[in-house]
Design an enzyme around this catalytic site. Structure first.
Site, PDB file in Angstrom:
ATOM      1  N   ASP A 221       0.859  -1.185   0.000  1.00 29.35           N
ATOM      2  CA  ASP A 221       0.000   0.000   0.000  1.00 29.35           C
ATOM      3  C   ASP A 221       0.894   1.232   0.000  1.00 29.35           C
ATOM      4  OD1 ASP A 221      -2.264   1.888   0.736  1.00 29.35           O
ATOM      5  OD2 ASP A 221      -3.328  -0.008   0.895  1.00 29.35           O
ATOM      6  N   HIS A 244       1.963   1.989  -3.204  1.00 29.60           N
ATOM      7  CA  HIS A 244       1.048   2.981  -3.769  1.00 29.60           C
ATOM      8  C   HIS A 244       1.631   4.385  -3.728  1.00 29.60           C
ATOM      9  CE1 HIS A 244      -2.745   0.272  -3.080  1.00 29.60           C
ATOM     10  NE2 HIS A 244      -1.809  -0.306  -3.819  1.00 29.60           N
TER      11      HIS A 244
END
Length: 397
Positions: A221, A244
């Site tokens: 993430d 991310h």
């Protein structure tokens, strides 16, 4: 802007002095967790031994007192270390602190709270054993999902340092910094598989004067995520990817969120990330402002969406798409952003029709499509700003 960075660099210097003093003096007293019953066999629960060692160190008046996790693997179900302490505390990890399998009925695994003058250091590892619990994470389908434990939490901690440690395979976030002031995170390594859910590297919320420096973060993430209420955050010399990217937000989901301001991201490399530099807000009636944000000297290595403002953020079902976001984004600088984009949409600014993004500035943006000469493009929606210098892609401002 320059005076604020000068102040931050001075704080970094003071933090490093604190780390060096603790390392050189070795603490006035060393509390080896084996003296309190810990066994480094990877199976016996050492939670109480850790807490007892901390309690003894915390109650020594003055000096610098060390809790030592020596070489070996120490299984810990859950450990919470509460201050205030009567002297400075060094929590030194030379071995492995390993989480138990599955989940616990809590959102934290190892937590430090209400401590002034804490140093977490060593070359050891916090192993969250996330592979035993990731299949229980349903947050992509359930907006009311129960969060799994964060590996390392700092709550209401100030004037402290995290240096050199490794965090491996957290069940949820690797590190969460909440309601803290004057924290220096330097030279840490954070690792989890690309497909591990919600394994943010470092999440910062409602904190001030936080420096994240010289670290390697590869997760499933956000490498670093910053929620509302943050002020004066410096992110410098970070290698990020996979993951991310580096994110501000999400913002505007909950009532009483505070403004976020004074964010600087510089001298970073983002490699094979889903996003690059992202600001994300919910479409809701929650009002706050994100402002005074600078991205400078960032290299993109095939980031999927290198520059993104998304004020229509909705990762799960149930959003009211008829509502524009009430978060105002303004005074943002993107400078010297270069490298390659995995998609042709290298710059995508989707701002609110109710509060358009204001004073968004681009200088020397030089992005190619997957390391080729193929063109990339920029898309703007409800944005006011300017562009100068290199414009690849051609600016939409």
């Amino acid at each position: 802007m320059e005076w604020r960075q000068t102040c931050m660099l001075f704080l970094i210097f003071l933090f490093q002095v604190l780390v060096n003093e603790v390392r050189s003096q070795g603490g006035n007293t060393v509390f080896d967790i084996r003296q309190f019953g810990a066994t480094g066999d990877g199976q016996s629960d050492s939670s109480k031994a850790l807490e007892d060692a901390f309690s003894n160190a915390c109650n020594v008046v003055g000096g610098r007192n060390q809790i030592l996790v020596p070489e070996g693997t120490f299984m810990v179900t859950s450990a919470v270390f509460d201050g205030p302490c009567k002297g400075l505390i060094e929590f030194r990890v030379d071995g492995v602190i390993k989480a138990s399998a599955g989940i616990i009925d809590d959102d934290k695994w190892v937590a430090f709270r209400y401590i002034d003058g804490l140093v977490i250091t060593g070359e050891g590892t916090f192993d969250g054993f996330g592979e035993s619990a990731w299949n229980l994470n349903d947050c992509k389908m359930n907006s009311q999902c129960k969060h799994l434990p964060t590996s390392i939490r700092l709550d209401f901690v100030k004037n402290s340092v995290v240096s050199g440690i490794h965090s491996l395979n957290s069940k949820f976030f690797h590190m969460k910094i909440y309601k803290c002031n004057n924290i220096n995170v330097d030279g840490v390594h954070i690792i989890a598989p690309e497909d591990s859910p919600n394994t943010d590297g470092i999440h910062i919320g409602d904190s001030a004067n936080i420096n994240i420096l010289n670290s390697v973060i590869a997760t499933g993430d956000d490498c670093i995520s910053m929620g509302p209420g943050n002020k004066n955050i410096l992110i410098q010399n970070i290698t990020c990817g996979p993951g991310h990217g580096i994110s501000i937000g999400s913002l505007g989901k909950y009532n009483n969120e505070a403004d976020i301001s004074g964010i600087t991201v510089q001298h970073c490399t983002l490699s094979q990330t889903m996003y690059g530099l992202r600001i994300k807000t919910w479409a809701s009636d929650i009002q706050l402002t994100a402002y005074n944000i600078t991205y400078d000297d960032v290299v993109m290595d095939n980031a999927n969406h290198p520059i993104l403002i998304d004020q229509e953020y909705c990762p799960s079902m149930g959003c009211d798409e008829s509502k524009p976001s009430s978060v105002q984004i303004k005074d943002v600088w993107y400078k010297n952003i270069r490298g390659s984009s995995k998609s042709q949409s290298a710059v995508n600014l989707k701002c609110s029709s109710k509060y358009p993004c204001d004073n968004i500035n681009f200088f020397n943006i030089d992005l190619l499509y997957q390391n080729s000469d193929n063109s990339v493009n920029a898309n703007c929606k409800n944005v006011r700003g300017s562009a100068s210098g290199i414009e690849k892609p051609p600016s939409c401002l």
